[in-house]
Scaffold this active site. Structure first.
Site, mmCIF file in Angstrom:
data_model
loop_
_atom_site.group_PDB
_atom_site.id
_atom_site.type_symbol
_atom_site.label_atom_id
_atom_site.label_comp_id
_atom_site.label_asym_id
_atom_site.label_seq_id
_atom_site.Cartn_x
_atom_site.Cartn_y
_atom_site.Cartn_z
ATOM 1 N N GLU A 75 0.831 -1.220 0.000
ATOM 2 C CA GLU A 75 0.000 0.000 0.000
ATOM 3 C C GLU A 75 0.860 1.263 0.000
ATOM 4 O O GLU A 75 0.353 2.348 0.279
ATOM 5 C CB GLU A 75 -0.931 0.024 1.220
ATOM 6 C CG GLU A 75 -1.942 -1.094 1.289
ATOM 7 C CD GLU A 75 -3.104 -0.937 0.313
ATOM 8 O OE1 GLU A 75 -2.954 -0.209 -0.695
ATOM 9 O OE2 GLU A 75 -4.147 -1.553 0.554
ATOM 10 N N HIS A 94 -1.505 3.380 8.248
ATOM 11 C CA HIS A 94 -2.734 2.758 7.739
ATOM 12 C C HIS A 94 -3.030 1.505 8.553
ATOM 13 O O HIS A 94 -2.129 0.685 8.797
ATOM 14 C CB HIS A 94 -2.577 2.394 6.259
ATOM 15 C CG HIS A 94 -3.610 1.421 5.790
ATOM 16 N ND1 HIS A 94 -4.965 1.692 5.836
ATOM 17 C CD2 HIS A 94 -3.509 0.164 5.291
ATOM 18 C CE1 HIS A 94 -5.633 0.656 5.379
ATOM 19 N NE2 HIS A 94 -4.778 -0.293 5.050
HETATM 20 ZN ZN LIG Z 1 -5.346 -2.215 4.535
#
Ligand SMILES: [Zn+2]
Length: 255
Positions: A75, A94
């Protein structure tokens, strides 16, 4: 070489994420933009509670690995988008905290003016549309919100939070999860009431004037509408009715 205090705070945040239940197994990711413009981030596929300084990966602003034995988080493009759009952002966290993610699955962001602390510190927390995790859809989905919002909820996925340090990004995420937890309880007790426009204005003025918090620049949350006011007055009436029942019960006991 990574400076000690950066690695210390970074790993501290990773441990908090796992110990607080904000991530499970190998979920979540953390990054910090350093003074030289390079980005330190979590490796992919690892539990955040077990990480050591040597496990962290150093990358450039395009995601290319400069140092480290693992690949960066899948990510990482979401983090790099924040850094490219926001010079003030130096860290991104995150995670999938349960209360926030629960609201995100129902299609609801935390956009109401409910808790004074959230109103002055974050303003409002929007919900980005669903995007397949680990794809380029994720940074695209948050792009409309990044410039104004420090925290964004991700539909059916989780939360991304940013800050000037890794600890401040983590605290923004923790605050958001705490607010979602309180809202969940409020809904179980009959539903929250929102602050009115004048209450929010007063709150922001006091925070900016007395505490030096830049509350006036925070994105505006949704203030109370007539439905909220009706619910508030019906709650007050119920409270009065309850007091009347208690008064009568006490009177009966004295007979
Ligand atoms: Zn995630």
């Amino acid at each position: 070489m990574i400076r000690n205090h950066i690695a210390r705070d970074f790993l501290d945040v990773c441990k908090r994420l796992y110990s607080k239940g904000f991530v499970a197994a190998s979920d979540g990711n953390v990054s910090v933009r350093m003074d030289n413009g390079k980005v330190l981030c979590t490796p992919t596929g690892r539990n955040k509670g077990d990480l050591k300084a040597d496990d962290l990966v150093l990358i450039d602003m395009e995601g290319k690995v400069l140092d480290g034995t693992s690949q960066p988080s899948t990510e990482i493009q979401m983090h790099l988008l924040y850094y490219k759009q926001r010079p003030d952002v130096r860290a991104v966290v995150h995670a999938h905290p349960p209360y926030c993610t629960g609201f995100a699955t129902t299609g609801e962001g935390l956009t109401g003016c409910v808790l004074p602390e959230i109103v002055v510190s974050l303003g409002t927390i929007p919900l980005a549309p669903y995007a397949t995790p680990s794809t380029a859809e994720v940074p695209e989905s948050i792009l409309p919100f990044v410039n104004k919002h420090d925290v964004i909820m991700l539909r059916n996925h989780g939360v991304v939070a940013s800050g000037s340090t890794v600890l401040s990004a983590y605290y923004a995420l923790e605050k958001t999860e705490h607010a979602a937890n309180i809202l969940f309880i409020a809904r179980a007790l009959g539903g929250e009431t929102r602050l009115t426009e004048s209450q929010v204005r007063q709150l922001k003025e006091i925070s900016s004037g007395s505490y030096g918090i830049d509350a006036l620049s925070k994105p505006s949350c949704e203030t109370a509408n007539s439905a909220d006011n009706a619910r508030f007055s019906s709650a007050s009436q119920s409270s009065l009715e309850l007091k009347e029942h208690i008064r009568r019960a006490i009177k009966d006991l004295r007979l």
